[in-house]
Design a protein around this motif. Sequence first.
Motif, mmCIF file in Angstrom:
data_model
loop_
_atom_site.group_PDB
_atom_site.id
_atom_site.type_symbol
_atom_site.label_atom_id
_atom_site.label_comp_id
_atom_site.label_asym_id
_atom_site.label_seq_id
_atom_site.Cartn_x
_atom_site.Cartn_y
_atom_site.Cartn_z
ATOM 1 N N UNK A 69 12.241 -1.992 5.230
ATOM 2 C CA UNK A 69 11.287 -1.869 6.325
ATOM 3 C C UNK A 69 10.160 -0.892 6.099
ATOM 4 N N UNK A 70 9.841 -0.593 4.820
ATOM 5 C CA UNK A 70 8.772 0.355 4.502
ATOM 6 C C UNK A 70 7.807 -0.289 3.511
ATOM 7 N N UNK A 71 6.504 -0.095 3.726
ATOM 8 C CA UNK A 71 5.487 -0.621 2.817
ATOM 9 C C UNK A 71 4.947 0.513 1.946
ATOM 10 N N UNK A 72 5.256 0.478 0.657
ATOM 11 C CA UNK A 72 4.747 1.512 -0.250
ATOM 12 C C UNK A 72 3.245 1.365 -0.469
ATOM 13 N N UNK A 73 2.768 0.125 -0.481
ATOM 14 C CA UNK A 73 1.329 -0.095 -0.669
ATOM 15 C C UNK A 73 0.535 0.521 0.475
ATOM 16 N N UNK A 74 1.014 0.342 1.711
ATOM 17 C CA UNK A 74 0.332 0.933 2.861
ATOM 18 C C UNK A 74 0.410 2.448 2.824
ATOM 19 N N UNK A 75 1.558 2.984 2.410
ATOM 20 C CA UNK A 75 1.711 4.437 2.321
ATOM 21 C C UNK A 75 0.763 5.020 1.276
ATOM 22 N N UNK A 76 0.569 4.319 0.162
ATOM 23 C CA UNK A 76 -0.372 4.779 -0.864
ATOM 24 C C UNK A 76 -1.794 4.747 -0.345
ATOM 25 N N UNK A 77 -2.138 3.677 0.346
ATOM 26 C CA UNK A 77 -3.502 3.523 0.864
ATOM 27 C C UNK A 77 -3.829 4.604 1.889
ATOM 28 N N UNK A 78 -2.831 5.004 2.682
ATOM 29 C CA UNK A 78 -3.045 6.037 3.695
ATOM 30 C C UNK A 78 -3.000 7.445 3.120
ATOM 31 N N UNK A 79 -2.623 7.572 1.855
ATOM 32 C CA UNK A 79 -2.544 8.883 1.244
ATOM 33 C C UNK A 79 -1.232 9.591 1.477
ATOM 34 N N UNK A 80 -0.270 8.897 2.091
ATOM 35 C CA UNK A 80 1.022 9.526 2.350
ATOM 36 C C UNK A 80 1.885 9.555 1.096
ATOM 37 N N UNK A 81 1.710 8.571 0.220
ATOM 38 C CA UNK A 81 2.514 8.449 -0.994
ATOM 39 C C UNK A 81 1.630 8.578 -2.219
ATOM 40 N N UNK A 82 2.002 9.484 -3.109
ATOM 41 C CA UNK A 82 1.369 9.588 -4.422
ATOM 42 C C UNK A 82 2.403 9.139 -5.442
#
Length: 293
Positions: A69-82
């Motif tokens: 239930x988690x989108x890594x692509x969206x997290x990267x785009x938002x700057x939450x995930x490096x």
Amino acid sequence: MFAELNELLGASPERPDAGKFTLLRDTRTDGSFLVHHFLSFYLRAGCKVCFVALLQSFSHYSIVAQKLGVSLAAAKEQGQLVFLEGLKSCLDLLFGEEEQPGQPSPLQFLSGSSCDLRALFDFVRVSLSATAGHSWKGPVLLVDDLSVLLSLGAAPVAVLDFIHYCRVCVCCQLKVLLPWALPVLSLQSKAWLRLLLPSDHAEGNVVVLVHSNEDSEDEENELVVNSLCHHSDLILWAEGLATGFCKDVHGQIKIIKRLSLRQAEQDLVQTYQYKIQDRNVTFFARGLSAAVL
């Protein structure tokens, strides 16, 4: 993330712990399901995550995260995930174009130009530095898996130095110890230390996976594992069954809460068995599998 594991740990994404070093250890089995749990847990908790992925590609982690239930692509785009894709970085460094001036590869030690992991630490430090316009709950460093650095030629001392300074940088409360340590630090350590002092983010967490085999002749890996166990706040040790493969029980996990690290108490050890499913992992007391009952 796996709700049953959260219950066993007393954890909640609404109130994530801070200032903790968690060691994920696997023996005779694959403990990567623990990595996927903590990755989805901290992203749901709203933490800023730096994921040093040395074992699999981004697409692999992304597919598993989607099932949770988690989108890594969206997290990267938002700057939450490096996300550092170690496999690609290795290929780019060894067979790709030359490094850009002032932008060394995080895995620069592979080129032989440096024997330490300072470039990798710099990547982590910059990735988790506070940024304007975002109010993440706290920084998190996730490494999968640390044993790969040893396989790539990094020395055990360099790996332990890297983890130590990442803990100091991410788990801010450790900085109160730094002035006492200054007289005994080497010149190289003091050079690392100067990079750590300016920090204005909240206390964070470090989660690291290592492979371990008590019967192995790999003394360097066991040295790193034993040292990390000694300094961990929490150890999740996944082990394969001594009796071999079983379709209804995939292994057992020891949850070791290191109370002795901060208090004059014995460590709390709990042992469960588990079964990995497509989108979940179930945990139960030893011998109480649904197939048995």
